[in-house]
Scaffold this motif. Structure first.
Motif, PDB file in Angstrom:
ATOM      1  N   PRO A  27      32.376  25.269  43.394  1.00  0.00           N
ATOM      2  CA  PRO A  27      33.639  26.021  43.321  1.00  0.00           C
ATOM      3  C   PRO A  27      34.273  26.303  44.675  1.00  0.00           C
ATOM      4  N   ASN A  28      33.456  26.577  45.702  1.00  0.00           N
ATOM      5  CA  ASN A  28      34.048  26.889  47.008  1.00  0.00           C
ATOM      6  C   ASN A  28      34.764  25.676  47.605  1.00  0.00           C
ATOM      7  N   VAL A  29      34.378  24.478  47.184  1.00  0.00           N
ATOM      8  CA  VAL A  29      35.069  23.255  47.604  1.00  0.00           C
ATOM      9  C   VAL A  29      36.274  22.995  46.708  1.00  0.00           C
ATOM     10  N   ALA A  30      36.064  23.061  45.405  1.00  0.00           N
ATOM     11  CA  ALA A  30      37.142  22.770  44.452  1.00  0.00           C
ATOM     12  C   ALA A  30      38.328  23.704  44.652  1.00  0.00           C
ATOM     13  N   ASN A  31      38.055  24.993  44.826  1.00  0.00           N
ATOM     14  CA  ASN A  31      39.145  25.955  44.983  1.00  0.00           C
ATOM     15  C   ASN A  31      39.896  25.746  46.291  1.00  0.00           C
ATOM     16  N   ARG A  32      39.175  25.451  47.349  1.00  0.00           N
ATOM     17  CA  ARG A  32      39.853  25.171  48.613  1.00  0.00           C
ATOM     18  C   ARG A  32      40.684  23.889  48.530  1.00  0.00           C
ATOM     19  N   GLN A  33      40.189  22.901  47.803  1.00  0.00           N
ATOM     20  CA  GLN A  33      41.002  21.695  47.611  1.00  0.00           C
ATOM     21  C   GLN A  33      42.283  22.021  46.850  1.00  0.00           C
ATOM     22  N   ASP A  34      42.190  22.906  45.867  1.00  0.00           N
ATOM     23  CA  ASP A  34      43.397  23.333  45.157  1.00  0.00           C
ATOM     24  C   ASP A  34      44.400  23.970  46.113  1.00  0.00           C
ATOM     25  N   LEU A  35      43.883  24.803  47.011  1.00  0.00           N
ATOM     26  CA  LEU A  35      44.776  25.462  47.967  1.00  0.00           C
ATOM     27  C   LEU A  35      45.342  24.451  48.968  1.00  0.00           C
ATOM     28  N   LEU A  36      44.523  23.498  49.389  1.00  0.00           N
ATOM     29  CA  LEU A  36      45.025  22.466  50.302  1.00  0.00           C
ATOM     30  C   LEU A  36      46.143  21.670  49.639  1.00  0.00           C
ATOM     31  N   ILE A  37      45.945  21.302  48.372  1.00  0.00           N
ATOM     32  CA  ILE A  37      46.992  20.553  47.666  1.00  0.00           C
ATOM     33  C   ILE A  37      48.274  21.384  47.591  1.00  0.00           C
ATOM     34  N   ARG A  38      48.111  22.680  47.286  1.00  0.00           N
ATOM     35  CA  ARG A  38      49.302  23.534  47.194  1.00  0.00           C
ATOM     36  C   ARG A  38      50.013  23.607  48.548  1.00  0.00           C
ATOM     37  N   GLN A  39      49.255  23.717  49.630  1.00  0.00           N
ATOM     38  CA  GLN A  39      49.889  23.819  50.944  1.00  0.00           C
ATOM     39  C   GLN A  39      50.493  22.485  51.390  1.00  0.00           C
ATOM     40  N   GLN A 128      40.095  34.044  49.175  1.00  0.00           N
ATOM     41  CA  GLN A 128      40.643  34.837  48.073  1.00  0.00           C
ATOM     42  C   GLN A 128      41.797  34.117  47.409  1.00  0.00           C
ATOM     43  N   THR A 129      42.699  33.564  48.216  1.00  0.00           N
ATOM     44  CA  THR A 129      43.844  32.849  47.652  1.00  0.00           C
ATOM     45  C   THR A 129      43.398  31.607  46.902  1.00  0.00           C
ATOM     46  N   ALA A 130      42.388  30.919  47.451  1.00  0.00           N
ATOM     47  CA  ALA A 130      41.939  29.661  46.858  1.00  0.00           C
ATOM     48  C   ALA A 130      41.428  29.836  45.435  1.00  0.00           C
ATOM     49  N   THR A 131      40.877  31.000  45.121  1.00  0.00           N
ATOM     50  CA  THR A 131      40.344  31.222  43.773  1.00  0.00           C
ATOM     51  C   THR A 131      41.436  31.507  42.753  1.00  0.00           C
ATOM     52  N   ASN A 132      42.667  31.687  43.224  1.00  0.00           N
ATOM     53  CA  ASN A 132      43.749  32.074  42.316  1.00  0.00           C
ATOM     54  C   ASN A 132      44.869  31.043  42.212  1.00  0.00           C
ATOM     55  N   VAL A 133      44.635  29.849  42.746  1.00  0.00           N
ATOM     56  CA  VAL A 133      45.648  28.803  42.655  1.00  0.00           C
ATOM     57  C   VAL A 133      45.027  27.587  41.971  1.00  0.00           C
ATOM     58  N   GLY A 134      45.878  26.634  41.614  1.00  0.00           N
ATOM     59  CA  GLY A 134      45.356  25.412  41.018  1.00  0.00           C
ATOM     60  C   GLY A 134      46.155  24.968  39.818  1.00  0.00           C
ATOM     61  N   VAL A 135      45.566  24.070  39.069  1.00  0.00           N
ATOM     62  CA  VAL A 135      46.221  23.394  37.954  1.00  0.00           C
ATOM     63  C   VAL A 135      46.815  24.373  36.952  1.00  0.00           C
ATOM     64  N   LEU A 136      46.050  25.404  36.605  1.00  0.00           N
ATOM     65  CA  LEU A 136      46.431  26.275  35.489  1.00  0.00           C
ATOM     66  C   LEU A 136      47.545  27.258  35.837  1.00  0.00           C
ATOM     67  N   LEU A 146      52.430  16.572  33.200  1.00  0.00           N
ATOM     68  CA  LEU A 146      53.236  15.636  33.980  1.00  0.00           C
ATOM     69  C   LEU A 146      53.136  15.906  35.474  1.00  0.00           C
ATOM     70  N   ARG A 147      53.070  17.190  35.837  1.00  0.00           N
ATOM     71  CA  ARG A 147      52.889  17.503  37.259  1.00  0.00           C
ATOM     72  C   ARG A 147      51.566  16.950  37.773  1.00  0.00           C
ATOM     73  N   GLU A 148      50.518  17.090  36.978  1.00  0.00           N
ATOM     74  CA  GLU A 148      49.216  16.586  37.415  1.00  0.00           C
ATOM     75  C   GLU A 148      49.177  15.059  37.396  1.00  0.00           C
ATOM     76  N   LEU A 149      49.759  14.442  36.384  1.00  0.00           N
ATOM     77  CA  LEU A 149      49.830  12.982  36.336  1.00  0.00           C
ATOM     78  C   LEU A 149      50.544  12.457  37.574  1.00  0.00           C
ATOM     79  N   LEU A 150      51.634  13.103  37.948  1.00  0.00           N
ATOM     80  CA  LEU A 150      52.370  12.702  39.144  1.00  0.00           C
ATOM     81  C   LEU A 150      51.533  12.949  40.399  1.00  0.00           C
ATOM     82  N   THR A 151      50.901  14.102  40.484  1.00  0.00           N
ATOM     83  CA  THR A 151      50.091  14.429  41.664  1.00  0.00           C
ATOM     84  C   THR A 151      48.954  13.436  41.842  1.00  0.00           C
ATOM     85  N   TYR A 152      48.287  13.066  40.741  1.00  0.00           N
ATOM     86  CA  TYR A 152      47.169  12.127  40.850  1.00  0.00           C
ATOM     87  C   TYR A 152      47.659  10.736  41.237  1.00  0.00           C
TER      88      TYR A 152
END
Length: 567
Positions: A27-39, A128-136, A146-152
């Motif tokens: 999770p500490n990797v997955a959540n940070r990746q979510d935040l990196l994608i958002r940034q 803290q931010t990384a745990t609250n962002v992402g796909v959902l 569609l956003r995820e299909l495009l992102t991938y």
């Protein structure tokens, strides 16, 4: 949920990984990746405004592509490195904002998305931010899909663009689309129709970027040639290279020349043996093992250092952890990393080479050879023989079985399919899906092997060009009138790009397996079925019958009903 990720085919329950990734991400990797994608999306948002006011900032465009690449499955497992990338993305975004204000005046960011304004210098805030962002975060299921299909798809495009850039090939339009597509996923005004149009465009850009990478590979290393690749070992120390990056391999081969160390490929690096310029090295001796997911036992048995150049890393076992090296976008905690090139100089692989000289030679897993090198030039050089074979009925048709391999037992389907197809059907393949059948003795048709391996996943471009050349030669208006059927496996995000690339060329009737993507909502899946007749794989028996029926319909379109085979 500790995390949520459903970007790969092995997402838990075909719904999503919520406690640990199927790939091994914590999770500490997955959540940070979510935040990196958002940034990266926030950076793209600002970069788009700078581009419209001035021009494409190439340095930023390359930064976005490289960092998006690092979020693919099985690439970066290092939370500290991901945090560094998040901070760099924010810093670069703020620099671009200053640039924008210097040309356009003060910026009112009151209606900007949070990704374009969020900033922190505190590690706790990142966590803290990384745990609250992402796909959902996107509540509407179809918009989210569609956003995820495009992102991938953008992840796959970014990966191919990054490879091409390393070989001196670039196209501003490709980088600009990655930026524009990422920024679009932050725009709540974009509805399902708008996002669907961008997904279609992603397929077109996917073809462009694969063409770009193809040009980089072939102009640098020559066009692939039919090659029998040894799968045994020699009694010398060795280095095993996995991933996809041919330039890394070339530099390693140059630096190991004359050092008493052999170099072997693993997984998707197998096609490297077919490039004339790389074949010149006498110590480039063969391929070791199979697809990426078997690396635990294969890296263990290899005994020498293993270099991961791109995605396909499985978290290493302690027993061989100290022999693993990463480079480029790949990272894993406590694994030695080979630094990037500086000022045009090659990477320094001397630590691997020195390490290899102190270790035993590889344990032999198998013997014999496997064939490769059947990219578009080779196949089209035999176009007359292929067309003659189709006309006289020696070649009934083709099944494209390209794509990815993976761990699921359902993937035995592709081995059984290869065995089940009649002797007059040729399999066209690219990517690591081939390991399900490339060591079977399937024979040939008039000297043409029944498995034609075009190369890595990006070499699906060759398969497209072969189909289009046959379409022209047979004077057909529709590519779907060819005696070709599609039975494709997928695992990660580059496969999404390849799929959309095929759809952009109007290919219909693709079977996709072993499961349809979890990130497709019911409505989005129905859209793909209605527009392109995409369907999930079924049983080997039923699908064999259906694939042969599609091939025979193609023969009827070309030659008339009376010449169809098997009626």
């Amino acid at each position: 949920m500790d995390m949520f990720c459903y970007q790969c085919q092995e997402a838990k329950g075909n719904e999503g990984c919520t406690t640990v990734g199927a790939c091994g991400k914590k999770p500490n990797v997955a959540n940070r990746q979510d935040l990196l994608i958002r940034q990266l999306k926030g950076l793209a948002f600002v970069a788009e405004r700078v581009r419209k006011a001035d021009s494409l900032d190439e340095d930023t465009a390359v930064f976005i592509a490289e960092n998006l690449f690092t979020t693919l499955s099985n690439v970066n497992f290092d939370p500290d490195d991901i945090e560094t990338r998040i901070e760099a993305a924010v810093e670069r975004r703020e620099t671009l904002r200053t640039t924008l204000e210097s040309t356009s005046g003060p910026v009112d960011d009151s209606d900007w998305p949070e990704a374009a304004t969020w900033t922190t210098t505190e590690a706790d805030s990142i966590q803290q931010t990384a745990t609250n962002v992402g796909v959902l975060e996107t509540e509407d299921e179809d918009v989210r899909s569609l956003r995820e299909l495009l992102t991938y798809a953008l992840k796959g495009i970014a990966a191919y663009a990054d490879h091409a850039y390393a070989l001196g090939e670039k196209r501003d339009e490709v980088f600009a689309f990655v930026q524009r597509g990422l920024a679009a996923t932050l725009d709540d005004e974009m509805d399902v129709d708008d996002l669907t149009a961008l997904v279609h465009e992603a397929g077109e850009v996917g073809v462009e970027v694969m063409e770009l990478l193809d040009r980089g590979n072939t102009s640098t290393y020559g066009h692939p040639e039919p090659t029998a690749v040894d799968v045994g070992v020699r009694n010398r120390p060795g280095i095993l290279v996995s991933g996809h990056d041919l330039r890394d391999l070339e530099e390693l081969l140059e630096q190991t020349d004359g050092e008493g160390v052999d170099v072997y490929t693993h997984g998707e690096m197998l096609p490297a043996h077919s490039y004339p310029e790389l074949k010149e090295y006498d110590h480039f001796v063969g391929n070791y093992g199979n697809a990426w997911w078997e690396q635990h036992k294969e890296f263990e048995a290899f005994n020498g250092p293993v270099l991961l150049t791109t995605n396909c890393l499985v978290p290493p076992k302690d027993s061989y952890l100290e022999r693993v090296y990463t480079t480029g976008v790949v990272r894993y905690p406590d694994v030695d990393h080979v630094s990037d090139r500086e000022n045009g100089a090659p990477k320094d692989f001397s630590p691997l080479i020195e390490h290899a000289t102190k270790l035993e030679s590889p344990e032999e897993l198998e013997s014999g050879t496997i064939s490769g090198g059947f990219a578009r030039n080779t196949v089209l050089d035999h176009a007359d023989a292929i067309i003659d074979g189709i006309e006289n009925g020696d070649i009934r048709g083709f099944v494209v079985m390209a794509g990815c391999d993976g761990r699921h037992s359902e993937r035995k389907y592709y081995t059984e399919m290869a065995k089940q197809l009649p002797d007059d059907v040729i399999i066209l393949t690219a990517g690591c899906a081939k390991y399900r059948y490339n060591k079977l003795d399937l024979g040939d048709i008039g000297g043409i092997p029944r498995v034609l391996d075009a190369g890595q996943c990006n070499d699906s471009y060759s398969l497209l060009r072969v189909a289009q050349a046959l379409q022209d030669a047979l004077d057909l208006k529709d590519v779907n009138d060819l005696p070709i059927a599609y039975d494709i496996a997928w695992y990660e995000q580059k496969a999404v790009t390849v799929l959309l690339a095929l759809l952009s060329q109007d290919v219909e009737g693709i079977r996709l397996g072993p499961t349809l993507p979890a990130f497709l909502s019911e409505n989005v899946a129905e859209l793909l079925v209605e527009e392109f007749d995409i369907k999930p794989i079924g049983s080997v028996e039923d699908d064999t019958e259906a694939l042969l029926s599609e091939i025979d319909r193609g023969r009827e379109a070309v030659f008339g009903e009376q010449t169809a085979v098997g009626d």
